[in-house]
Design a protein around this motif. Structure first.
Motif, PDB file in Angstrom:
ATOM      1  N   HIS A  82       3.625   1.450  -7.213  1.00 52.15           N
ATOM      2  CA  HIS A  82       2.241   1.897  -7.081  1.00 52.15           C
ATOM      3  C   HIS A  82       1.400   0.688  -6.685  1.00 52.15           C
ATOM      4  O   HIS A  82       1.059  -0.136  -7.530  1.00 52.15           O
ATOM      5  CB  HIS A  82       1.753   2.507  -8.399  1.00 52.15           C
ATOM      6  N   LEU A  83       1.122   0.593  -5.395  1.00 49.49           N
ATOM      7  CA  LEU A  83       0.406  -0.570  -4.881  1.00 49.49           C
ATOM      8  C   LEU A  83      -1.066  -0.285  -4.638  1.00 49.49           C
ATOM      9  O   LEU A  83      -1.830  -1.192  -4.345  1.00 49.49           O
ATOM     10  CB  LEU A  83       1.076  -1.077  -3.599  1.00 49.49           C
ATOM     11  N   VAL A  84      -1.464   0.945  -4.759  1.00 49.42           N
ATOM     12  CA  VAL A  84      -2.862   1.365  -4.680  1.00 49.42           C
ATOM     13  C   VAL A  84      -3.575   0.702  -3.496  1.00 49.42           C
ATOM     14  O   VAL A  84      -4.590   0.054  -3.655  1.00 49.42           O
ATOM     15  CB  VAL A  84      -3.593   1.103  -6.012  1.00 49.42           C
ATOM     16  N   LYS A  89      -1.732   1.127   6.673  1.00 54.65           N
ATOM     17  CA  LYS A  89      -2.368   0.008   7.371  1.00 54.65           C
ATOM     18  C   LYS A  89      -1.419  -1.185   7.505  1.00 54.65           C
ATOM     19  O   LYS A  89      -1.711  -2.130   8.223  1.00 54.65           O
ATOM     20  CB  LYS A  89      -3.631  -0.445   6.635  1.00 54.65           C
ATOM     21  N   TYR A  90      -0.305  -1.129   6.805  1.00 55.31           N
ATOM     22  CA  TYR A  90       0.643  -2.242   6.793  1.00 55.31           C
ATOM     23  C   TYR A  90       1.928  -1.880   7.539  1.00 55.31           C
ATOM     24  O   TYR A  90       3.016  -2.281   7.154  1.00 55.31           O
ATOM     25  CB  TYR A  90       0.905  -2.667   5.348  1.00 55.31           C
ATOM     26  N   GLY A 105      -0.473   5.487  -1.254  1.00 55.70           N
ATOM     27  CA  GLY A 105      -0.581   4.325  -2.134  1.00 55.70           C
ATOM     28  C   GLY A 105       0.719   3.933  -2.812  1.00 55.70           C
ATOM     29  O   GLY A 105       0.746   3.006  -3.603  1.00 55.70           O
ATOM     30  N   CYS A 106       1.802   4.633  -2.517  1.00 56.11           N
ATOM     31  CA  CYS A 106       3.090   4.345  -3.161  1.00 56.11           C
ATOM     32  C   CYS A 106       4.142   3.966  -2.128  1.00 56.11           C
ATOM     33  O   CYS A 106       4.103   4.393  -0.988  1.00 56.11           O
ATOM     34  CB  CYS A 106       3.596   5.550  -3.941  1.00 56.11           C
ATOM     35  N   VAL A 126      -0.818  -8.652  -1.638  1.00 59.48           N
ATOM     36  CA  VAL A 126      -1.997  -8.066  -0.987  1.00 59.48           C
ATOM     37  C   VAL A 126      -2.617  -7.007  -1.890  1.00 59.48           C
ATOM     38  O   VAL A 126      -3.832  -6.987  -2.111  1.00 59.48           O
ATOM     39  CB  VAL A 126      -1.618  -7.471   0.391  1.00 59.48           C
ATOM     40  N   ALA A 127      -1.777  -6.137  -2.437  1.00 61.83           N
ATOM     41  CA  ALA A 127      -2.266  -5.058  -3.311  1.00 61.83           C
ATOM     42  C   ALA A 127      -2.943  -5.611  -4.560  1.00 61.83           C
ATOM     43  O   ALA A 127      -3.966  -5.094  -4.998  1.00 61.83           O
ATOM     44  CB  ALA A 127      -1.126  -4.123  -3.678  1.00 61.83           C
ATOM     45  N   ALA A 128      -2.366  -6.670  -5.126  1.00 60.94           N
ATOM     46  CA  ALA A 128      -2.916  -7.244  -6.357  1.00 60.94           C
ATOM     47  C   ALA A 128      -4.303  -7.853  -6.143  1.00 60.94           C
ATOM     48  O   ALA A 128      -5.098  -7.929  -7.074  1.00 60.94           O
ATOM     49  CB  ALA A 128      -1.967  -8.302  -6.907  1.00 60.94           C
ATOM     50  N   LYS A 129      -4.590  -8.278  -4.924  1.00 58.13           N
ATOM     51  CA  LYS A 129      -5.878  -8.929  -4.627  1.00 58.13           C
ATOM     52  C   LYS A 129      -6.996  -7.946  -4.308  1.00 58.13           C
ATOM     53  O   LYS A 129      -8.149  -8.332  -4.246  1.00 58.13           O
ATOM     54  CB  LYS A 129      -5.711  -9.918  -3.463  1.00 58.13           C
ATOM     55  N   ILE A 130      -6.655  -6.674  -4.097  1.00 51.39           N
ATOM     56  CA  ILE A 130      -7.679  -5.678  -3.778  1.00 51.39           C
ATOM     57  C   ILE A 130      -8.561  -5.445  -5.004  1.00 51.39           C
ATOM     58  O   ILE A 130      -8.073  -5.247  -6.101  1.00 51.39           O
ATOM     59  CB  ILE A 130      -7.029  -4.358  -3.298  1.00 51.39           C
ATOM     60  N   LYS A 131      -9.848  -5.488  -4.784  1.00 54.71           N
ATOM     61  CA  LYS A 131     -10.821  -5.316  -5.891  1.00 54.71           C
ATOM     62  C   LYS A 131     -10.989  -3.873  -6.258  1.00 54.71           C
ATOM     63  O   LYS A 131     -10.953  -2.977  -5.517  1.00 54.71           O
ATOM     64  CB  LYS A 131     -12.176  -5.908  -5.527  1.00 54.71           C
TER      65      LYS A 131
END
Length: 131
Positions: A82-84, A89-90, A105-106, A126-131
């Motif tokens: 689950h990268l939300v 886009k990737y 998102g998965c 990248v996913a972890a940095k999304i606010k």
């Protein structure tokens, strides 16, 4: 939402899997996500491991729910990551990733040997940095 963070042991959950390869891959994913998120893993519900917290607001209903920023579930058939993020886009990274499927998102992978772990680590970061 029924799935909530709880105090169950992440390590006990992973170690309860009878499949040694799945356990090994789970611990690798655990390290990748912990490094990217700088958060400790927490159990969400009975089978999801999440990192960090975020309030998500439904654009359709304005309903707000608490959820993890990134996480995964070592399901019987595959790993559900689950990268939300808007995974489509990737496309460039996904082409390099290896054998996988996507959802909203998965990211679904059968085992880490099927993918390029460096590409996976980039997507997780990248996913972890999304606010």
């Amino acid at each position: 939402i029924k799935t909530k963070e709880n105090d169950s042991s992440v390590e006990d959950f992973i170690n309860s899997d009878k499949d040694e390869a799945k356990r090994k891959d789970s611990f690798v994913l655990l390290k990748l996500m912990q490094k990217a998120s700088r958060e400790k893993p927490k159990m969400w519900g009975s089978s999801m491991i999440g990192f960090g917290k975020k309030i998500y607001k439904s654009p359709a209903t304005d309903r707000e729910v608490e959820w993890f920023k990134i996480g995964f579930s070592p399901r019987k058939a595959n790993f559900s990551l689950h990268l939300v993020l808007d995974i489509k886009k990737y496309a460039t990274e996904l082409k390099k990733l290896g054998k996988h499927k996507t959802g909203v998102g998965c990211l679904y992978i059968n085992k880490l040997d099927d993918v390029d772990v460096k590409v996976l680590e980039k997507l997780i970061t990248v996913a972890a940095k999304i606010k």
